[in-house]
Design a protein around this motif. Sequence first.
Motif, PDB file in Angstrom:
ATOM      1  N   THR A  91       0.835  -1.200   0.000  1.00 51.25           N
ATOM      2  CA  THR A  91       0.000   0.000   0.000  1.00 51.25           C
ATOM      3  C   THR A  91       0.873   1.255   0.000  1.00 51.25           C
ATOM      4  OG1 THR A  91      -1.804  -1.168   1.107  1.00 51.25           O
ATOM      5  CG2 THR A  91      -1.849   1.234   1.208  1.00 51.25           C
ATOM      6  N   ARG A  92       1.945   1.257   0.802  1.00 51.26           N
ATOM      7  CA  ARG A  92       2.869   2.403   0.816  1.00 51.26           C
ATOM      8  C   ARG A  92       3.520   2.595  -0.552  1.00 51.26           C
ATOM      9  NH1 ARG A  92       4.005   0.253   5.835  1.00 51.26           N
ATOM     10  NH2 ARG A  92       5.847  -0.818   5.066  1.00 51.26           N
ATOM     11  N   LEU A  93       3.928   1.495  -1.166  1.00 50.21           N
ATOM     12  CA  LEU A  93       4.534   1.575  -2.494  1.00 50.21           C
ATOM     13  C   LEU A  93       3.528   2.101  -3.519  1.00 50.21           C
ATOM     14  CD1 LEU A  93       6.593  -1.750  -2.522  1.00 50.21           C
ATOM     15  CD2 LEU A  93       7.497   0.593  -2.401  1.00 50.21           C
ATOM     16  N   ALA A  94       2.286   1.684  -3.402  1.00 47.06           N
ATOM     17  CA  ALA A  94       1.244   2.167  -4.314  1.00 47.06           C
ATOM     18  C   ALA A  94       1.022   3.666  -4.125  1.00 47.06           C
ATOM     19  CB  ALA A  94      -0.052   1.389  -4.103  1.00 47.06           C
ATOM     20  N   ALA A  95       0.997   4.123  -2.880  1.00 50.12           N
ATOM     21  CA  ALA A  95       0.828   5.561  -2.619  1.00 50.12           C
ATOM     22  C   ALA A  95       2.008   6.344  -3.186  1.00 50.12           C
ATOM     23  CB  ALA A  95       0.684   5.818  -1.124  1.00 50.12           C
ATOM     24  N   ASP A  96       3.221   5.826  -3.037  1.00 46.53           N
ATOM     25  CA  ASP A  96       4.396   6.475  -3.619  1.00 46.53           C
ATOM     26  C   ASP A  96       4.277   6.542  -5.141  1.00 46.53           C
ATOM     27  OD1 ASP A  96       5.513   6.786  -1.112  1.00 46.53           O
ATOM     28  OD2 ASP A  96       6.884   5.079  -1.303  1.00 46.53           O
ATOM     29  N   ARG A  97       3.736   5.491  -5.721  1.00 48.54           N
ATOM     30  CA  ARG A  97       3.572   5.457  -7.177  1.00 48.54           C
ATOM     31  C   ARG A  97       2.553   6.511  -7.621  1.00 48.54           C
ATOM     32  NH1 ARG A  97       5.212   5.526 -11.907  1.00 48.54           N
ATOM     33  NH2 ARG A  97       4.802   3.792 -13.303  1.00 48.54           N
ATOM     34  N   ILE A  98       1.480   6.675  -6.847  1.00 43.36           N
ATOM     35  CA  ILE A  98       0.491   7.713  -7.156  1.00 43.36           C
ATOM     36  C   ILE A  98       1.160   9.084  -7.107  1.00 43.36           C
ATOM     37  CG2 ILE A  98      -1.589   8.895  -6.303  1.00 43.36           C
ATOM     38  CD1 ILE A  98      -2.166   6.316  -7.764  1.00 43.36           C
ATOM     39  N   ARG A  99       1.955   9.351  -6.071  1.00 42.58           N
ATOM     40  CA  ARG A  99       2.682  10.631  -5.970  1.00 42.58           C
ATOM     41  C   ARG A  99       3.517  10.857  -7.233  1.00 42.58           C
ATOM     42  NH1 ARG A  99       3.783   8.344  -0.945  1.00 42.58           N
ATOM     43  NH2 ARG A  99       2.553   9.264   0.711  1.00 42.58           N
ATOM     44  N   GLN A 100       4.216   9.826  -7.638  1.00 44.60           N
ATOM     45  CA  GLN A 100       5.076   9.929  -8.814  1.00 44.60           C
ATOM     46  C   GLN A 100       4.254  10.216 -10.066  1.00 44.60           C
ATOM     47  OE1 GLN A 100       7.056   6.266  -9.813  1.00 44.60           O
ATOM     48  NE2 GLN A 100       8.465   7.268 -11.234  1.00 44.60           N
TER      49      GLN A 100
END
Length: 191
Positions: free
Chosen positions: A122-131
Amino acid sequence: MPPAARRTARQTDLLERLVTLLVAEGFASFTLDDLAERLRCSKTTLYQLARSKQGLVREAVKHYFKNATAAVEKQVADTSAPAERVVVYLTAVAEQLRPLSRQFLDDMAEFDATREVYEANTRLAADRIRQLITEGVTAGAFREVHAAFVGEVAAATMQAIQRGEVSHRTGLSDSEAYAELASLIVHAVAS
């Protein structure tokens, strides 16, 4: 568990069948004997994948999310327009969550080792959204927004989805909630 590169074809097949079983039915109620019976193998064979039921379940969850991440990223790579990339990303995440039974999600939330895997994803997905938001702002496809803030809002929503809170309060499945999140984000940042 042996690394994927060192697994035999039989071990890889067994892991795939284990993932299919756990995704459909959850895992809290299964014993190793149950798993061996359902997978038509010996406990010794299961122990070649991991040293305990907890380890086996954790490896199955990691395997599921590794494959899911690869499938999501492939879809994003095939898309170029920034708004479409956000929609494709979150829609692909929703597609990957769709096969997960409520029992599996509940069991995953209750078991520390699997919850950690889900939280990390989930954290990685949120980081991907930011990117993806940052790329869209830079490309001029999105209005000037604070990408980190949008990512934090997405992360908070994703965590609520993960914990089952969104489903409980709205009646949406996890995959439906991700689809709604995609629509909300894209409309919020559109130029």
